[in-house]
Scaffold this motif. Structure first.
Motif, PDB file in Angstrom:
ATOM      1  N   ASP A  35       0.769  10.130   0.995  1.00  0.00           N
ATOM      2  CA  ASP A  35       0.092   9.225   1.922  1.00  0.00           C
ATOM      3  C   ASP A  35       0.529   7.766   1.782  1.00  0.00           C
ATOM      4  O   ASP A  35      -0.022   6.895   2.455  1.00  0.00           O
ATOM      5  CB  ASP A  35      -1.425   9.326   1.730  1.00  0.00           C
ATOM      6  CG  ASP A  35      -1.937  10.706   2.094  1.00  0.00           C
ATOM      7  OD1 ASP A  35      -1.405  11.303   3.053  1.00  0.00           O
ATOM      8  OD2 ASP A  35      -2.858  11.189   1.419  1.00  0.00           O
ATOM      9  N   ARG A  76      -7.501  10.278   3.430  1.00  0.00           N
ATOM     10  CA  ARG A  76      -6.729  10.072   4.660  1.00  0.00           C
ATOM     11  C   ARG A  76      -7.604  10.606   5.783  1.00  0.00           C
ATOM     12  O   ARG A  76      -8.177  11.692   5.681  1.00  0.00           O
ATOM     13  CB  ARG A  76      -5.407  10.842   4.578  1.00  0.00           C
ATOM     14  CG  ARG A  76      -4.543  10.727   5.819  1.00  0.00           C
ATOM     15  CD  ARG A  76      -3.157  11.342   5.585  1.00  0.00           C
ATOM     16  NE  ARG A  76      -3.183  12.589   4.837  1.00  0.00           N
ATOM     17  CZ  ARG A  76      -3.295  13.802   5.390  1.00  0.00           C
ATOM     18  NH1 ARG A  76      -3.376  13.942   6.689  1.00  0.00           N
ATOM     19  NH2 ARG A  76      -3.297  14.877   4.622  1.00  0.00           N
ATOM     20  N   VAL A  80      -8.011  12.165   9.361  1.00  0.00           N
ATOM     21  CA  VAL A  80      -7.228  12.987  10.277  1.00  0.00           C
ATOM     22  C   VAL A  80      -8.066  13.233  11.528  1.00  0.00           C
ATOM     23  O   VAL A  80      -9.204  13.714  11.441  1.00  0.00           O
ATOM     24  CB  VAL A  80      -6.846  14.333   9.615  1.00  0.00           C
ATOM     25  CG1 VAL A  80      -6.052  15.201  10.570  1.00  0.00           C
ATOM     26  CG2 VAL A  80      -6.074  14.084   8.323  1.00  0.00           C
ATOM     27  N   SER A 137      -6.232  16.916  17.113  1.00  0.00           N
ATOM     28  CA  SER A 137      -4.781  16.651  17.136  1.00  0.00           C
ATOM     29  C   SER A 137      -4.103  16.803  15.785  1.00  0.00           C
ATOM     30  O   SER A 137      -2.926  17.115  15.713  1.00  0.00           O
ATOM     31  CB  SER A 137      -4.501  15.249  17.675  1.00  0.00           C
ATOM     32  OG  SER A 137      -4.884  14.268  16.727  1.00  0.00           O
ATOM     33  N   GLY A 138      -4.842  16.532  14.691  1.00  0.00           N
ATOM     34  CA  GLY A 138      -4.246  16.601  13.365  1.00  0.00           C
ATOM     35  C   GLY A 138      -3.468  15.355  12.981  1.00  0.00           C
ATOM     36  O   GLY A 138      -2.814  15.329  11.937  1.00  0.00           O
ATOM     37  N   GLU A 139      -3.544  14.301  13.809  1.00  0.00           N
ATOM     38  CA  GLU A 139      -2.828  13.059  13.499  1.00  0.00           C
ATOM     39  C   GLU A 139      -3.555  12.280  12.409  1.00  0.00           C
ATOM     40  O   GLU A 139      -4.783  12.166  12.430  1.00  0.00           O
ATOM     41  CB  GLU A 139      -2.731  12.176  14.743  1.00  0.00           C
ATOM     42  CG  GLU A 139      -1.845  12.721  15.824  1.00  0.00           C
ATOM     43  CD  GLU A 139      -1.850  11.802  17.031  1.00  0.00           C
ATOM     44  OE1 GLU A 139      -0.895  11.013  17.162  1.00  0.00           O
ATOM     45  OE2 GLU A 139      -2.812  11.881  17.815  1.00  0.00           O
ATOM     46  N   SER A 140      -2.797  11.720  11.474  1.00  0.00           N
ATOM     47  CA  SER A 140      -3.363  10.831  10.464  1.00  0.00           C
ATOM     48  C   SER A 140      -3.583   9.480  11.123  1.00  0.00           C
ATOM     49  O   SER A 140      -2.647   8.887  11.665  1.00  0.00           O
ATOM     50  CB  SER A 140      -2.418  10.696   9.277  1.00  0.00           C
ATOM     51  OG  SER A 140      -2.275  11.934   8.626  1.00  0.00           O
ATOM     52  N   VAL A 141      -4.821   8.990  11.087  1.00  0.00           N
ATOM     53  CA  VAL A 141      -5.173   7.781  11.833  1.00  0.00           C
ATOM     54  C   VAL A 141      -5.611   6.618  10.958  1.00  0.00           C
ATOM     55  O   VAL A 141      -5.767   5.500  11.440  1.00  0.00           O
ATOM     56  CB  VAL A 141      -6.259   8.076  12.891  1.00  0.00           C
ATOM     57  CG1 VAL A 141      -5.765   9.121  13.884  1.00  0.00           C
ATOM     58  CG2 VAL A 141      -7.574   8.513  12.245  1.00  0.00           C
ATOM     59  N   GLU A 145      -3.074   1.738  16.855  1.00  0.00           N
ATOM     60  CA  GLU A 145      -2.947   2.593  18.041  1.00  0.00           C
ATOM     61  C   GLU A 145      -4.089   3.594  18.193  1.00  0.00           C
ATOM     62  O   GLU A 145      -4.223   4.248  19.234  1.00  0.00           O
ATOM     63  CB  GLU A 145      -1.592   3.320  18.045  1.00  0.00           C
ATOM     64  CG  GLU A 145      -1.365   4.268  16.891  1.00  0.00           C
ATOM     65  CD  GLU A 145      -0.674   3.634  15.680  1.00  0.00           C
ATOM     66  OE1 GLU A 145       0.000   4.373  14.946  1.00  0.00           O
ATOM     67  OE2 GLU A 145      -0.813   2.401  15.456  1.00  0.00           O
ATOM     68  N   PHE A 146      -4.955   3.712  17.172  1.00  0.00           N
ATOM     69  CA  PHE A 146      -6.092   4.623  17.237  1.00  0.00           C
ATOM     70  C   PHE A 146      -7.433   3.886  17.267  1.00  0.00           C
ATOM     71  O   PHE A 146      -8.482   4.529  17.304  1.00  0.00           O
ATOM     72  CB  PHE A 146      -6.061   5.594  16.050  1.00  0.00           C
ATOM     73  CG  PHE A 146      -4.842   6.469  16.031  1.00  0.00           C
ATOM     74  CD1 PHE A 146      -4.714   7.531  16.910  1.00  0.00           C
ATOM     75  CD2 PHE A 146      -3.808   6.210  15.143  1.00  0.00           C
ATOM     76  CE1 PHE A 146      -3.587   8.337  16.890  1.00  0.00           C
ATOM     77  CE2 PHE A 146      -2.680   7.011  15.120  1.00  0.00           C
ATOM     78  CZ  PHE A 146      -2.563   8.075  16.000  1.00  0.00           C
TER      79      PHE A 146
END
Length: 169
Positions: free
Chosen positions: A14, A61, A63, A67-71, A96-97
């Motif tokens: 990470d 982290r 998530v 979507s599973g995106e790390s934000v 961006e999140f």
């Protein structure tokens, strides 16, 4: 309702997220970016915290689901505040999140974790008084503002709000 985020324990993989959170836009209210050495030290501290017993705190982290995106990241750790053993929390969501409620969802998941695994009676957050987004997260996550305090972060004292949330009676 299904959580909008899930929390994954912080790991060596990470570090990229820590680098992203060190960008000027993310550190504007925190005194600016850290040096590479400071970041490496922070990574070691995050990994060590997440290797301790759960009651000592954790870094995660964040998530996004599905979507599973790390934000971003969220964590809590032990500290003494005004003579009381408490937890402190902090978080960061990548630009961006932001604006999607993910920080509030992450803090809500963290509170559930701290209530399940923690032993301290309360959780505090200390965002700067000049940081409206983080203060809004505290409010939306159910914290109560106990007023302004002089809080020292990374060696600099600045005006902050003392947000409090009971974890255990």
């Amino acid at each position: 309702m299904e959580p909008r985020v899930r929390l994954e324990p912080w790991s060596a993989e990470d570090f990229w997220l820590l680098e992203r959170k060190n960008e000027p836009a993310m550190t504007r209210f925190l005194g600016g970016p850290e040096t590479p050495e400071q970041l490496a030290d922070r990574q070691r501290r995050y990994e060590a915290l997440s290797a301790r017993e759960p009651a000592a705190g954790r870094m995660f982290r964040v998530v996004a689901a599905p979507s599973g995106e790390s934000v971003g990241s969220v964590g809590f750790w032990e500290r003494d505040w005004e003579g009381e053993a408490v937890y402190e929390t902090g978080w960061g969501v990548l630009p961006e999140f932001q604006g999607r409620g993910l920080a509030v969802a992450a803090v809500a998941e963290l509170v559930r974790h701290a209530r399940t695994h923690g032993t301290r009676r309360s959780l505090h957050a200390f965002p700067g008084t000049d940081h409206p987004a983080s203060n809004a997260v505290c409010h939306r996550a159910g914290f109560t503002c106990r007023g302004e305090v002089a809080f020292t972060y990374r060696g600099t004292t600045h005006p902050s709000n003392n947000w409090h949330l009971p974890l255990h009676p």
